[in-house]
Write an enzyme that holds these catalytic residues in place. Structure first.
Site, short mmCIF file in Angstrom:
data_model
loop_
_atom_site.label_atom_id
_atom_site.label_comp_id
_atom_site.label_asym_id
_atom_site.label_seq_id
_atom_site.Cartn_x
_atom_site.Cartn_y
_atom_site.Cartn_z
N ASN A 9 0.91 -1.03 -0.06
CA ASN A 9 -0.03 -0.07 0.03
C ASN A 9 1.00 1.12 -0.03
OD1 ASN A 9 -1.89 2.14 0.41
ND2 ASN A 9 -2.18 1.59 2.69
N LYS A 11 0.10 4.30 -0.37
CA LYS A 11 -0.69 5.51 0.24
C LYS A 11 -0.28 6.73 -0.66
CE LYS A 11 0.42 3.31 4.72
NZ LYS A 11 0.45 3.74 6.10
N HIS A 92 -9.38 1.50 4.99
CA HIS A 92 -8.11 1.49 5.89
C HIS A 92 -8.03 2.41 7.18
CE1 HIS A 92 -3.79 2.55 6.29
NE2 HIS A 92 -3.52 1.37 5.96
N GLU A 94 -6.25 4.88 7.99
CA GLU A 94 -6.26 6.27 7.66
C GLU A 94 -7.39 7.08 7.11
OE1 GLU A 94 -2.37 5.72 5.60
OE2 GLU A 94 -1.47 4.87 7.57
N GLU A 162 -5.27 -4.91 10.91
CA GLU A 162 -4.36 -3.76 11.03
C GLU A 162 -4.62 -2.97 12.22
OE1 GLU A 162 -2.44 -2.84 7.09
OE2 GLU A 162 -4.07 -1.50 7.01
N GLY A 168 2.79 2.12 10.72
CA GLY A 168 3.87 2.97 10.48
C GLY A 168 4.60 3.48 11.74
N SER A 207 3.69 -2.34 10.36
CA SER A 207 4.96 -2.42 10.60
C SER A 207 5.70 -3.75 10.19
CB SER A 207 5.29 -2.19 12.02
OG SER A 207 5.11 -0.70 12.23
C1 PEP Z 1 -0.74 0.18 6.22
O1 PEP Z 1 -0.81 1.26 6.17
O2 PEP Z 1 -1.49 -0.59 5.74
C2 PEP Z 1 0.28 -0.40 7.09
C3 PEP Z 1 0.43 -1.74 7.34
O3 PEP Z 1 1.57 0.39 7.03
P1 PEP Z 1 3.03 0.06 7.90
O4 PEP Z 1 3.30 -1.30 7.00
O5 PEP Z 1 3.86 1.23 7.25
O6 PEP Z 1 2.89 -0.02 9.15
#
Ligand code: PEP
Length: 245
Positions: A9, A11, A92, A94, A162, A168, A207
């Protein structure tokens, strides 16, 4: 037997020059035919990415629930499909945090995507405060209950767990905590759609790196990973694909 899926992803990152990363990711995907690999990119890059790496599943990061209309700045499932997307992410964290989207919105978006023949990665996950309050399992159950679209089945729908506090941040739940949530997510999906739940992949996201991918994807009921930051370069993303083998 569910195949592992490693999905990136990007973003709000990337430009045409960065699509060169996808050449290397597509080559790694071809070298590991037992793993499904997909990358969601900004809407502006879908067409160029899909024509550059036709063997790789390119997707959208979000779609609007309506087919068309007066929704300035939004893109529909039909639009991203025409651009070459094969799937979209919905719900998601975000989008939930910055656009105030709800599980009901995710449900409507998933249904709209399905109507256009797109596969869907439907995200859920608790906040840090919800986890600290001991509510993680109930939050995820409620999100799945409210957002699981009609006709849900593993041939087009994937769930991504998630935890928001892990996205992040470099922090991840323990493997035991991941196993616990994936088990309750599977049980909830089974309650809603019966035995068909056994074909629905449940990804972990938050992460994931080349260092922890193999251990996380080795947990029962973890069918792959949704990867943000580490999907931006092939150097970081390819080891995650290898961790799924
Ligand atoms: C995400 O935004 O779906 C995500 C898992 O981000 P990250 O891997 O950077 O934690």
């Amino acid at each position: 037997m569910r195949r592992k899926l490693v999905a990136g992803n990007w973003k709000m990152n990337g430009n045409l020059a960065m699509l060169a990363e996808l050449d290397v990711i597509a080559a790694a995907a071809a070298a590991h035919p037992g793993v499904d690999v997909a990358v969601a990119v900004p809407a502006t890059l879908i067409a160029a990415a899909a024509s550059r790496v036709p063997t790789l599943a390119i997707g959208a990061e979000d779609v609007h629930e309506a087919e068309s209309g007066a929704y300035t700045g939004c893109v529909s499932a039909a639009m991203v499909r025409e651009a070459g997307a094969r799937f979209t992410i919905v719900g998601h964290s975000e989008r939930r945090e910055y656009q105030n989207e709800t599980s009901q919105d995710a449900w409507a978006k998933a249904a709209a995507a399905r109507r256009q023949g797109l596969s869907v990665i439907l995200c859920c996950g608790e906040t840090g405060a919800e986890r600290d309050a001991g509510r993680a399992e109930r939050v995820v159950q409620a999100q799945i209950e409210k957002s699981l679209p009609e006709g849900a089945s593993g041939d087009w729908l994937t769930i991504a767990y998630e935890p928001r506090w892990a996205i992040g941040t470099g922090r991840t739940p323990t493997l035991e905590d991941i196993a616990a949530i994936h088990a309750i997510a599977r049980a909830k999906i089974r309650q809603l759609i019966g035995a068909a739940a056994d074909d629905v992949r449940i990804l972990y996201g938050g992460s994931v790196t080349g260092d922890n991918a193999r251990a996380i994807m080795g947990v029962a009921d973890v069918d792959g990973a949704l990867v943000g930051g580490a999907s931006l370069t092939a150097a970081k993303f390819v080891p995650i694909i290898e961790g799924a083998v």
